[in-house]
Design an enzyme around this catalytic site. Structure first.
Site, short mmCIF file in Angstrom:
data_model
loop_
_atom_site.label_atom_id
_atom_site.label_comp_id
_atom_site.label_asym_id
_atom_site.label_seq_id
_atom_site.Cartn_x
_atom_site.Cartn_y
_atom_site.Cartn_z
N CYS A 425 0.81 -1.22 0.00
CA CYS A 425 0.00 0.00 0.00
C CYS A 425 0.84 1.27 0.00
CB CYS A 425 -0.97 -0.01 1.18
SG CYS A 425 -0.17 -0.14 2.79
N HIS A 469 -2.36 0.53 7.00
CA HIS A 469 -2.68 0.82 5.61
C HIS A 469 -2.37 2.28 5.32
CE1 HIS A 469 -4.47 -0.03 1.80
NE2 HIS A 469 -5.50 0.79 1.95
N ASP A 485 -8.68 5.41 -2.23
CA ASP A 485 -7.78 4.31 -1.87
C ASP A 485 -7.29 3.63 -3.14
OD1 ASP A 485 -6.36 2.26 -0.77
OD2 ASP A 485 -7.89 1.69 0.68
#
Length: 681
Positions: A425, A469, A485
């Site tokens: 991520c 994250h 995202d």
């Protein structure tokens, strides 16, 4: 136990004490310097060898040399002889060195109390249920050794001493519980956990891109969440942490500082607008040594903290405490998944200054800048269209989510977009924000946790370090800051708990999983539920909960004075009960003497000569001179000799003899066919 029983008394007791000391020290190995662990183990093994071989203890010069080595090693490792880590090292080493001059009971008592103190130092580093259970075993072991040291005659069994130690611990348990419940709660007394997140998953104060070749997933628990009512979907569980706006080509950091303490603090965005029903929940946050209060995105109102703490908000909608969180923290919060903010600046005028959210270091990622220019020429300057184009490229360009992306060079975004096309991520969000900034779209990175898993045993949602994250926030002129995202475009299953990447199972876990796929998950959920209860009822027993207890007992406005009165009353009652028990016990003597007195009474009632102070050997003379049947005389003889051996062990030169315990002799006393009392004339 059988092998220990055949050793001389001194050797047996010494080996048992050394084993208990080793057990108490074992959890400290992870925190001690390597030399200290090796030296402590060597000293314990050496002392055990001296006990078994009956060799003399080392002289004073040996102890002086080892003490100098200990002091020098402690100074070299910690650069001080004071403080938590240096102090624990010294205490552990002094405990082990003291065993080398274990000659008399006075030396043993010093070792015992050093052992008790060393046992407490384990809680400087962890107060988990596992450590507490291990230290309970250590406590019973030290009490057993202490009981044994106060029984100098004969060779009492360790099992009997352990039973007595267990009863002592049970007798003290009510006082311990009362003090735990009523003793005034102060600030945390234990140590501060270290911050070792390099190369592991978890939340950090900065984000360094491309410097980790392989990410090790950490399944440790970061927090537990209990929702009121229906929880939101897993895909909406975004717990907000540090917001990173500054980029130097590799490192992303917060605008005001790297650790969160210096972040721009204020009342939060003045134009924050929330809508929809709020989500109310309770968070149990593990210690992190950071000031971050993790809340669902976003919490407009301050979380409800314990009475001695306060919360503050940054301009980026992150909640902080005024000091690092070094102990388990439980707080309540409410969040609104539907929100809008960032349309106006600090002066309530339309925001126009985006220099901090468009900043890029010169000379970095030229190919990404060229890609951004190409997108602008083909799409235009519409931020939403540019975002859609970047997400479409991630979905269709062959990009993958992996825990082994390899080490990047200077141009991390270029390598992700055009070369490796792989990362986790942080790579994806960093490259995404760099591309948008190069295209003139204000954007930044938000770090925190995403997702979680429901523990079906206790109903808590567990968020792990592996759930850390990073995502992006993009500024739109008509909506303000909007969460985007980009990882979901590369791997949609990462958002939520559908296709989480997990660390490979070990051999044992894999074998059990093969036999029963759900067994490991069930055992894990049960253990975490039990550990959560420990956290909620023991570690998180705060001052407010203490006062709530007093209110339930009838105190209208509880205070420290009320606690003092209750403690004084309980201690008075406990002291009076102890005095009464001591007086009764002194009148009863010890159980061996009581059993001998019962035997005297039985023989005297049968007309056999049994003087009031006669030992078992003297009673034998009366039994042999009696007219009892030969079989009964032999049974009484065996029983009286066993009673004598229990008290006085073997005669010199006869070696070590084993015999029945006191409990066995008490049962045999009931089974013996004692001669009937002689009728009165």
């Amino acid at each position: 136990m059988t092998a220990l029983a055949h050793l001389p008394r001194e050797a047996r007791d010494t080996l048992f004490l050394l084993a208990v000391i080793g057990w108490v020290i074992l959890p400290q190995v992870a925190h001690l310097p390597i030399w200290a662990s090796a030296l402590a183990a060597g000293v314990l093994v050496w002392r055990g060898w001296l006990a078994v071989t009956a060799r003399p203890l080392p002289g004073r010069w040996w102890l002086i040399v080892l003490l100098v080595i200990t002091l020098a090693g402690t100074w070299a490792s910690h650069r001080t002889l004071l403080g938590r880590d240096a102090g624990v090292t010294l205490v552990v080493m002094l405990l082990t060195l003291k065993t080398l001059e274990l000659r008399a009971r006075r030396d043993a008592l010093v070792v015992f109390f050093l052992g008790f103190f060393t046992m407490l130092t384990n809680f400087f580093y962890s107060q988990s249920l596992g450590v507490a259970a291990a230290m309970l075993i250590g406590l019973l072991g030290l009490l057993t050794a202490l009981v044994n040291a106060h029984r100098p005659v004969g060779q009492p069994s360790l099992r009997e001493s352990a039973r007595m130690a267990g009863w002592m611990a049970l007798a003290g348990a009510p006082v311990m519980v009362a003090l735990f419940v009523l003793f005034p709660r102060f600030s945390p007394l234990w140590g501060i956990p270290s911050d070792a997140l390099t190369g592991r998953s978890g939340l950090s104060s900065s984000m360094e891109v491309g410097n980790v070749a392989k990410l090790a997933l950490d399944d440790g628990i970061a927090m537990r969440v209990k929702f009121e009512g229906e929880p939101p979907p897993q895909r909406d569980l975004y717990f907000r942490g540090p917001v990173l706006s500054r980029f130097d080509g590799r490192n992303w950091t917060a605008r005001g500082g790297g650790d969160g303490f210096e972040a721009a603090v204020g009342p939060g965005p003045a134009d924050l607008q929330v809508s929809g029903a709020p989500i109310r929940y309770e968070v149990t946050l593990e210690p992190s040594n950071r000031p971050w209060l993790l809340t669902l995105d976003v919490a407009a109102d301050a979380p409800e903290l314990p009475a001695n703490q306060r919360a503050r908000m940054t301009a980026d909608m992150q909640w902080l405490t005024y000091r690092p969180i070094t102990d388990l923290l439980r707080y309540r919060a409410q969040s609104h998944p539907q929100f809008r903010y960032g349309l106006t600046g600090w002066n309530n005028r339309p925001r126009r200054d985006f220099a901090a959210d468009l900043q890029l270091p010169p000379g970095f990622n030229p190919r990404t800048a060229a890609l951004a220019e190409q997108l602008r020429q083909s799409i235009g300057d519409d931020p939403q269209a540019l975002v859609r184009a970047a997400l479409e490229r991630l979905r269709t360009g062959g990009y993958t989510y992996t825990l082994e992306p390899g080490v990047n060079g200077q141009h991390t975004a270029d390598e992700f977009w055009f070369d490796t096309k792989a990362g986790f991520c942080e790579h994806i969000s960093s490259a995404f924000v760099v591309l948008l900034r190069a295209a003139g779209v204000p954007s930044r990175i938000v770090t925190g946790f995403q997702g979680g898993e429901l523990n079906g045993v206790d109903g808590y949602w567990i968020v792990r370090n592996a759930d850390a994250h990073a995502w992006a926030e993009v500024w739109y002129a008509d909506r303000g800051w909007v969460r985007i995202d980009p990882t979901g475009a590369v791997m949609p299953g990462r958002i939520g708990q559908f296709q989480r990447l997990r660390a490979p199972e070990g051999f044992v876990a894999g074998a059990i999983g093969t036999l029963s796929p759900t067994l490991i998950a069930q055992l894990r959920a049960t253990w975490e539920a039990v550990n959560n209860r420990w956290n909620q009822w023991v570690l998180n027993y705060t001052q407010s909960r203490q006062f709530d207890l007093l209110k339930s007992l009838g105190f209208e406005s509880p205070s420290w004075q009320d606690l003092g009165k209750l403690i004084a009353g309980l201690l008075t009652v406990a002291a009076l009960a102890g005095i009464a028990w001591a007086r009764w016990e002194s009148s009863q003597h010890d159980p061996w003497l009581r059993l001998l007195a019962r035997a005297r009474r039985q023989l005297a009632q049968a007309g056999i000569h049994a003087p009031p102070q006669a030992p078992p050997r003297a009673l034998l003379q009366g039994v042999h001179a009696s007219s009892l049947p030969p079989e009964l005389r032999q049974q009484l003889t065996d029983w009286l000799l066993a009673l004598e051996r229990l008290r006085y062990a073997a005669a010199p030169g006869e070696g070590v003899r084993t015999g029945p315990s006191l409990a066995t002799l008490q049962r045999d006393f009931q089974r013996l066919a004692w001669p009937r009392p002689r009728p009165s004339p």
